[in-house]
Design a protein around this motif. Structure first.
Motif, short mmCIF file in Angstrom:
data_model
loop_
_atom_site.label_atom_id
_atom_site.label_comp_id
_atom_site.label_asym_id
_atom_site.label_seq_id
_atom_site.Cartn_x
_atom_site.Cartn_y
_atom_site.Cartn_z
N ALA A 10 -5.33 -2.69 -4.88
CA ALA A 10 -6.19 -3.60 -4.27
C ALA A 10 -5.92 -3.49 -2.71
O ALA A 10 -6.94 -3.61 -1.94
N GLU A 11 -4.89 -3.02 -2.46
CA GLU A 11 -4.65 -2.73 -0.82
C GLU A 11 -5.39 -1.62 -0.45
O GLU A 11 -5.92 -1.68 0.82
N VAL A 12 -5.42 -0.75 -1.26
CA VAL A 12 -6.33 0.68 -0.78
C VAL A 12 -7.71 0.21 -0.68
O VAL A 12 -8.43 0.82 0.14
N ALA A 13 -8.24 -0.63 -1.66
CA ALA A 13 -9.57 -1.10 -1.64
C ALA A 13 -9.91 -1.90 -0.40
O ALA A 13 -11.08 -1.77 0.06
N ALA A 14 -8.87 -2.61 -0.15
CA ALA A 14 -9.19 -3.51 1.21
C ALA A 14 -9.21 -2.76 2.49
O ALA A 14 -10.17 -2.77 3.09
N SER A 15 -8.32 -1.59 2.61
CA SER A 15 -8.37 -0.77 3.78
C SER A 15 -9.63 0.19 3.68
O SER A 15 -10.18 0.47 4.62
N SER A 16 -10.13 0.50 2.57
CA SER A 16 -11.51 1.32 2.35
C SER A 16 -12.40 0.51 2.70
O SER A 16 -13.67 1.07 3.52
N THR A 17 -12.44 -0.85 2.65
CA THR A 17 -13.49 -1.77 2.93
C THR A 17 -13.62 -1.75 4.61
O THR A 17 -14.58 -1.80 5.02
N ILE A 18 -12.41 -1.68 4.97
CA ILE A 18 -12.47 -1.85 6.71
C ILE A 18 -13.09 -0.51 7.04
O ILE A 18 -13.79 -0.38 8.01
N LEU A 19 -12.89 0.56 6.35
CA LEU A 19 -13.37 1.85 6.94
C LEU A 19 -14.79 2.14 6.80
O LEU A 19 -15.34 2.44 7.48
N ASP A 20 -15.31 1.47 5.60
CA ASP A 20 -16.95 1.13 5.44
C ASP A 20 -17.15 0.46 6.64
O ASP A 20 -18.52 0.85 7.22
N GLN A 21 -16.67 -0.74 6.92
CA GLN A 21 -16.96 -1.36 8.24
C GLN A 21 -17.27 -0.61 9.49
O GLN A 21 -18.26 -0.56 10.23
N HIS A 22 -16.01 0.06 9.77
CA HIS A 22 -16.05 1.14 10.92
C HIS A 22 -17.28 2.11 11.07
O HIS A 22 -17.73 2.18 11.97
N CYS A 23 -17.53 2.61 9.75
CA CYS A 23 -18.39 3.60 9.45
C CYS A 23 -19.99 2.87 9.93
O CYS A 23 -20.54 3.43 10.67
N ALA A 24 -20.08 1.49 9.38
CA ALA A 24 -21.50 1.01 9.85
C ALA A 24 -21.45 0.57 11.12
O ALA A 24 -22.79 0.71 11.79
N ASP A 29 -22.51 7.35 7.60
CA ASP A 29 -22.33 7.09 5.92
C ASP A 29 -20.94 6.95 5.36
O ASP A 29 -20.73 8.09 5.26
N PRO A 30 -20.60 5.96 4.90
CA PRO A 30 -19.23 6.06 4.25
C PRO A 30 -19.09 6.83 2.90
O PRO A 30 -18.09 7.11 2.75
N ASN A 31 -20.25 7.15 2.62
CA ASN A 31 -20.26 7.98 1.30
C ASN A 31 -19.98 9.47 1.58
O ASN A 31 -19.68 10.12 0.48
N GLN A 32 -19.92 9.64 2.75
CA GLN A 32 -19.73 11.31 3.04
C GLN A 32 -18.15 11.23 3.32
O GLN A 32 -17.72 12.50 3.53
N ILE A 33 -17.27 10.24 3.26
CA ILE A 33 -15.92 10.31 3.50
C ILE A 33 -15.25 10.21 2.13
O ILE A 33 -15.24 9.46 1.32
N ARG A 34 -14.67 11.44 1.61
CA ARG A 34 -13.58 11.42 0.53
C ARG A 34 -12.52 10.56 0.82
O ARG A 34 -12.19 10.32 1.92
#
Length: 73
Positions: A10-24, A29-34
């Motif tokens: 859940a913590e990793v998912a929350a951080s990943s969502t923040i990464l997606d927001q920074h990408c936006a 494109d956040p899908n380009q990030i492994r």
């Protein structure tokens, strides 16, 4: 590649969502990030690690960095 040095799925998912927001914010494109996470693996917790990896995969983690702990004699 983005790596979470640990935390619950859940913590990793929350951080990943923040990464997606920074990408936006920058038009990337956040899908380009492994996405990866570090997991500690020992001889006594292999089944537990497999189950945890399944949970991380469900929140978008694609790569796992295994820290192998070998018991000392």
């Amino acid at each position: 590649m983005w790596n979470a040095a640990g935390g619950s799925p859940a913590e990793v998912a929350a951080s990943s969502t923040i990464l997606d927001q920074h990408c936006a914010d920058v038009g990337r494109d956040p899908n380009q990030i492994r996405r990866s996470v570090q997991l500690r693996v020992g001889v006594d917790n292999v089944d537990q690690v497999q189950a945890m990896a399944d949970h991380y995969a469900k929140v978008g983690v694609t790569d796992f960095l295994l820290i192998v702990q070998v018991p000392t004699r």
